[in-house]
Design an enzyme around this catalytic site. Structure first.
Site, PDB file in Angstrom:
ATOM      1  N   ASP A 121       0.666   3.606   2.413  1.00 52.31           N
ATOM      2  CA  ASP A 121       0.493   4.185   3.734  1.00 52.31           C
ATOM      3  C   ASP A 121      -0.646   5.207   3.662  1.00 52.31           C
ATOM      4  OD1 ASP A 121       1.628   3.864   6.416  1.00 52.31           O
ATOM      5  OD2 ASP A 121       2.138   5.985   6.275  1.00 52.31           O
ATOM      6  N   ASP A 176       0.847  -1.194   0.000  1.00 52.88           N
ATOM      7  CA  ASP A 176       0.000   0.000   0.000  1.00 52.88           C
ATOM      8  C   ASP A 176       0.885   1.248   0.000  1.00 52.88           C
ATOM      9  OD1 ASP A 176       0.245   1.080   3.007  1.00 52.88           O
ATOM     10  OD2 ASP A 176       0.178  -1.103   3.048  1.00 52.88           O
TER      11      ASP A 176
END
Length: 290
Positions: A211, A209
């Site tokens: 973040d 991802d």
């Protein structure tokens, strides 16, 4: 000496086709119980040891993992090289979910973990200026690329305590001010302990991802992470399967000195050392303690 490859990661990493003589081994350590039993076997003539960092079924949090016991257990099983495979968030647009980052630096923001095998009665200071092994890291990058993975050579890993993900302010701080590339919860103190145990150590951060800093992605979504994790596990398994051929069965001394990190590190005079602590240190530091 022989190459014995230790891999710390999730369950998908060690389900490798062709692993011979595979079996789970319980290892007792003076630091307590490791996260789980260790799967041992042989692939392409190289002994391999797989340790689920969070235990099978993911029963340990990043803060409750017994990092000292995990490193000690692998050392007791003869590991010469240890590869950490872990999920992480990315602070860089070009480091996208599904990519691998070969970590070469850390900023340690953990605070609730035992970070050294040494202490009162036997004091030692090792250098972690360069906390990962370039030789082993290069082999991981080559093996991952051979399996079609986009690999980024080098990156700074922000190790946070967790288990919560970053606030937006923290994410911006780590990215914009501190210049970090990825963020995770398990890279430290694992890398420091591996250095104290004189193990060559490489860290492969698998991006799941962006973040919380990315304007188009918002906060971390655990559903998206899990979906990316499953794909990354396949890539990590392919990387691990290719490492024995690259490393070879015969192990020469590390050209970077990882396997001699304690050469001048212990400061406590022999006559002043605590016998009980010295006994606990035999697996990780017996080479220099005698």
């Amino acid at each position: 000496m022989d190459t014995v490859l230790g891999i710390i990661g999730g369950s998908g990493v060690y389900q490798i086709e062709g692993l011979e003589d595979a079996g789970w081994t319980a290892v007792d350590t003076p630091w307590g119980a490791p996260s789980d039993q260790v799967l041992t076997g042989r692939l392409d003539g190289v002994r391999m040891c797989f340790l689920p960092r969070h235990g099978r079924g993911h029963v340990q949090s990043p803060s409750s993992v017994n990092y000292r016991a995990n490193i000690d257990a692998l050392k007791r099983l003869g590991a010469s090289d240890v590869i950490s495979v872990s999920a992480c968030g990315s602070f860089r647009e070009q480091m996208a979910p599904g990519d691998f980052v070969i970590v070469d630096q850390y900023i340690d923001r953990t605070f609730g973990r035992e970070k050294s095998f040494f202490g009162p009665g036997c004091v030692a200071h090792v250098s972690v200026a360069h906390p990962t092994c370039p030789r082993l890291s290069a082999a991981c990058a080559q093996a991952a690329r051979a399996n079609g993975v986009t690999v980024h050579d080098g990156g700074t890993y922000l190790a946070m305590e967790g288990p919560q993900f970053s606030t937006l302010a923290e994410s911006r701080l780590y990215r914009e001010v501190w210049g970090c590339d990825v963020v995770g919860m398990t890279g430290m103190p694992e890398a420091k302990l591996a250095r104290e145990a004189e193990l060559c150590y490489a860290s492969v951060a698998m991006i799941t991802d962006y973040d919380s800093w990315h304007p188009d992605h918002g906060e971390v979504d655990i559903g998206d992470i899990i979906r990316t994790l499953l794909g990354n596990a396949d890539k990590a398994r392919g990387m691990a399967a290719g490492l024995p051929r690259l490393l070879g069965a015969a192990r020469a001394p590390c050209p970077h000195g990882c396997d001699r990190a304690l050469e001048h590190a212990i400061l406590t005079r022999p006559e002043a050392r605590d016998p009980a602590l010295v006994a606990r240190l035999q697996a990780v530091a017996g080479r220099v303690l005698g």
